[in-house]
Design a protein around this motif. Structure first.
Motif, PDB file in Angstrom:
ATOM      1  N   PRO A 104      22.237 101.824   4.318  1.00 21.30           N
ATOM      2  CA  PRO A 104      21.546 101.696   5.614  1.00 21.30           C
ATOM      3  C   PRO A 104      22.388 102.216   6.779  1.00 21.30           C
ATOM      4  CG  PRO A 104      21.241  99.718   4.311  1.00 21.30           C
ATOM      5  CD  PRO A 104      22.267 100.544   3.592  1.00 21.30           C
ATOM      6  N   GLU A 105      23.683 101.902   6.784  1.00 19.21           N
ATOM      7  CA  GLU A 105      24.557 102.356   7.852  1.00 19.21           C
ATOM      8  C   GLU A 105      24.710 103.882   7.840  1.00 19.21           C
ATOM      9  OE1 GLU A 105      25.063  98.184   6.939  1.00 19.21           O
ATOM     10  OE2 GLU A 105      25.256  99.956   5.644  1.00 19.21           O
ATOM     11  N   LEU A 106      24.758 104.443   6.645  1.00 19.01           N
ATOM     12  CA  LEU A 106      24.835 105.897   6.524  1.00 19.01           C
ATOM     13  C   LEU A 106      23.598 106.552   7.134  1.00 19.01           C
ATOM     14  CD1 LEU A 106      25.950 108.575   5.418  1.00 19.01           C
ATOM     15  CD2 LEU A 106      24.962 107.969   3.201  1.00 19.01           C
ATOM     16  N   LEU A 107      22.432 106.032   6.815  1.00 17.11           N
ATOM     17  CA  LEU A 107      21.206 106.592   7.378  1.00 17.11           C
ATOM     18  C   LEU A 107      21.181 106.464   8.891  1.00 17.11           C
ATOM     19  CD1 LEU A 107      18.649 105.294   4.724  1.00 17.11           C
ATOM     20  CD2 LEU A 107      19.474 107.634   4.991  1.00 17.11           C
ATOM     21  N   ALA A 108      21.778 105.390   9.406  1.00 15.03           N
ATOM     22  CA  ALA A 108      21.806 105.172  10.850  1.00 15.03           C
ATOM     23  C   ALA A 108      22.545 106.281  11.579  1.00 15.03           C
ATOM     24  CB  ALA A 108      22.434 103.820  11.165  1.00 15.03           C
ATOM     25  N   THR A 109      23.521 106.891  10.913  1.00 20.39           N
ATOM     26  CA  THR A 109      24.311 107.939  11.561  1.00 20.39           C
ATOM     27  C   THR A 109      23.529 109.232  11.752  1.00 20.39           C
ATOM     28  OG1 THR A 109      25.217 108.856   9.490  1.00 20.39           O
ATOM     29  CG2 THR A 109      26.396 106.993  10.500  1.00 20.39           C
ATOM     30  N   THR A 110      22.371 109.354  11.100  1.00 23.20           N
ATOM     31  CA  THR A 110      21.597 110.596  11.194  1.00 23.20           C
ATOM     32  C   THR A 110      20.802 110.691  12.487  1.00 23.20           C
ATOM     33  OG1 THR A 110      19.608 109.685  10.124  1.00 23.20           O
ATOM     34  CG2 THR A 110      21.356 110.586   8.679  1.00 23.20           C
ATOM     35  N   GLY A 111      20.624 109.563  13.177  1.00 25.10           N
ATOM     36  CA  GLY A 111      19.795 109.559  14.373  1.00 25.10           C
ATOM     37  C   GLY A 111      18.317 109.473  14.086  1.00 25.10           C
ATOM     38  N   ALA A 112      17.957 109.372  12.809  1.00 26.82           N
ATOM     39  CA  ALA A 112      16.549 109.266  12.433  1.00 26.82           C
ATOM     40  C   ALA A 112      16.017 107.879  12.758  1.00 26.82           C
ATOM     41  CB  ALA A 112      16.388 109.535  10.940  1.00 26.82           C
ATOM     42  N   ARG A 113      14.730 107.777  12.835  1.00 24.82           N
ATOM     43  CA  ARG A 113      14.107 106.458  12.827  1.00 24.82           C
ATOM     44  C   ARG A 113      14.179 105.943  11.394  1.00 24.82           C
ATOM     45  NH1 ARG A 113       7.806 104.696  14.110  1.00 24.82           N
ATOM     46  NH2 ARG A 113       8.098 102.496  13.610  1.00 24.82           N
ATOM     47  N   CYS A 114      14.646 104.717  11.224  1.00 25.29           N
ATOM     48  CA  CYS A 114      14.863 104.200   9.879  1.00 25.29           C
ATOM     49  C   CYS A 114      14.240 102.829   9.697  1.00 25.29           C
ATOM     50  CB  CYS A 114      16.359 104.069   9.575  1.00 25.29           C
ATOM     51  SG  CYS A 114      17.293 105.578   9.756  1.00 25.29           S
ATOM     52  N   VAL A 115      13.743 102.618   8.494  1.00 22.55           N
ATOM     53  CA  VAL A 115      13.383 101.277   8.044  1.00 22.55           C
ATOM     54  C   VAL A 115      14.299 100.991   6.863  1.00 22.55           C
ATOM     55  CG1 VAL A 115      11.577  99.760   7.176  1.00 22.55           C
ATOM     56  CG2 VAL A 115      11.000 101.576   8.804  1.00 22.55           C
ATOM     57  N   THR A 116      15.246 100.105   7.070  1.00 24.19           N
ATOM     58  CA  THR A 116      16.286  99.877   6.068  1.00 24.19           C
ATOM     59  C   THR A 116      16.204  98.510   5.401  1.00 24.19           C
ATOM     60  OG1 THR A 116      17.802  99.068   7.773  1.00 24.19           O
ATOM     61  CG2 THR A 116      17.879 101.426   7.260  1.00 24.19           C
ATOM     62  N   ASP A 117      15.191  97.735   5.754  1.00 24.64           N
ATOM     63  CA  ASP A 117      15.010  96.431   5.102  1.00 24.64           C
ATOM     64  C   ASP A 117      13.534  96.229   4.783  1.00 24.64           C
ATOM     65  OD1 ASP A 117      15.063  93.894   4.130  1.00 24.64           O
ATOM     66  OD2 ASP A 117      15.996  92.969   5.882  1.00 24.64           O
ATOM     67  N   LEU A 118      13.192  96.480   3.531  1.00 24.40           N
ATOM     68  CA  LEU A 118      11.805  96.264   3.080  1.00 24.40           C
ATOM     69  C   LEU A 118      11.667  94.928   2.366  1.00 24.40           C
ATOM     70  CD1 LEU A 118      10.839  99.830   1.804  1.00 24.40           C
ATOM     71  CD2 LEU A 118      10.038  98.664   3.856  1.00 24.40           C
TER      72      LEU A 118
END
Length: 338
Positions: A104-118
């Protein structure tokens, strides 16, 4: 927090990355409705998936999926596959079922909109796949009609024809619907006893139904080895003949359902209200529903999970032993229409 970026107003995303590295074929099948719903909501988007072999085979010919990134089996491979995916092409939307290895933290670095907790403290009586869809809909990422979709494996006509040919070569010249068994499971605790399988085979064969098995189980004839897409095509052929697939809470049974086959699923350590298939073409039988050792929202912490050591039955998991072959046969016959 489920957001990786502050700008959440966009309605359409051009590059979507879905990460499912939970490890099982069934896990990937459960996320298929979300993948297809995201594709429908964002026509023309490049949608990629990061997952494991052999499950990614199910996506390689899927028209909704532009590409797959395969994670290897070793420590660190999961994170490395996500790094590769975001390096090759930066997503503007990322969705992950996977929360380990700092993904989740890695995806956060992309600047994308993320849903990391389903997950979000799930109740024990909500199906996993349904929860995925409900959360994504609440986040404004899926249309309402996606909430009621079931997993579907998309097969090409040539693949369906190959599945028909394989099944036809295994069946005797009778018109009765076939029954395909899935006796194995990735976790020993999910396996139905061999004697129970043999009693079921005896009952089914006694009524003349052809019986096949996905894995070797003498005296039943086995399906030939093949990849997951071909297995899905065989299951689709079973469905066309009005047949039924029987097995535990395993990936192949979920695959059969996603290919359109009727199913009888046997649930023991996992709770059917949370891990069930949730389709009208299937029946779910729960062994020992009131087991006090079951932890529906934390199954890997159950005392029986890793070594199949049951605290209430020395001979094996009581929840699987307790599923009566006669009842399984009755449910098969009901689905067939006997």
């Amino acid at each position: 927090m489920s957001w990786c970026a502050l700008d959440v107003a966009a309605d359409h995303y051009a590059d979507i990355l879905v990460v499912d590295l939970l490890g099982g074929i069934g896990d990937l099948v459960m996320i298929l409705p979300a993948i297809h719903g995201l594709a429908r909501r964002n026509p023309g988007a490049v949608l990629r998936v990061v997952s494991h072999e052999p499950g990614v085979d199910l996506l390689r010919e899927d028209p909704a999926v532009a590409g797959v990134h395969v994670a290897g089996p070793h420590a660190g491979d999961a994170r490395a596959a996500v790094v590769e995916a975001v390096t090759v092409r930066a997503p503007d939307l990322a969705v992950t079922t996977t929360r380990y290895d700092g993904i989740p933290e890695l995806l956060a670095t992309t600047g994308a909109r993320c849903v990391t907790d389903l997950w979000r403290r799930p109740p024990s009586d909500e199906l996993v796949a349904t929860r995925y869809l409900r959360i994504l809909h609440a986040e404004g990422l899926l249309d309402a009609d996606a909430l009621h979709t079931a997993p579907q494996v998309r097969l090409r006509p040539a693949e369906r024809a190959a599945g028909e040919e394989t099944l036809a070569g295994l069946l005797p010249l009778v018109d009765l619907p076939p029954v395909v068994l899935v006796p194995d499971a990735g976790m020993a605790v999910k396996r139905w006893p061999e004697l129970s399988w043999l009693r079921l085979v005896e009952t089914l064969a006694g009524y003349g139904h052809p019986v096949l098995s996905v894995t070797p189980m003498p005296p039943v004839r086995s399906l030939p080895a093949g990849d997951l897409r071909h297995l899905a095509a065989v299951f689709a052929a079973v469905a066309r003949r009005g047949g039924v697939v029987v097995g535990g809470d395993t990936g192949p049974v979920r695959l059969a359902s996603a290919a359109g086959a009727r199913t009888v699923a046997l649930f023991g350590p996992t709770l059917a209200t949370r891990y069930g298939l949730g389709v009208p073409t299937g029946v779910e039988l729960q062994g020992v529903p009131a087991c006090s050792h079951r932890r529906p929202t934390a199954i890997t912490e159950q005392v029986c999970w890793w070594d199949a050591h049951c605290p209430v039955a020395a001979e094996g998991p009581a929840c699987m032993i307790g599923i009566d072959p006669a009842e399984v046969a009755e449910r098969v016959f009901a689905l067939i229409g006997r």
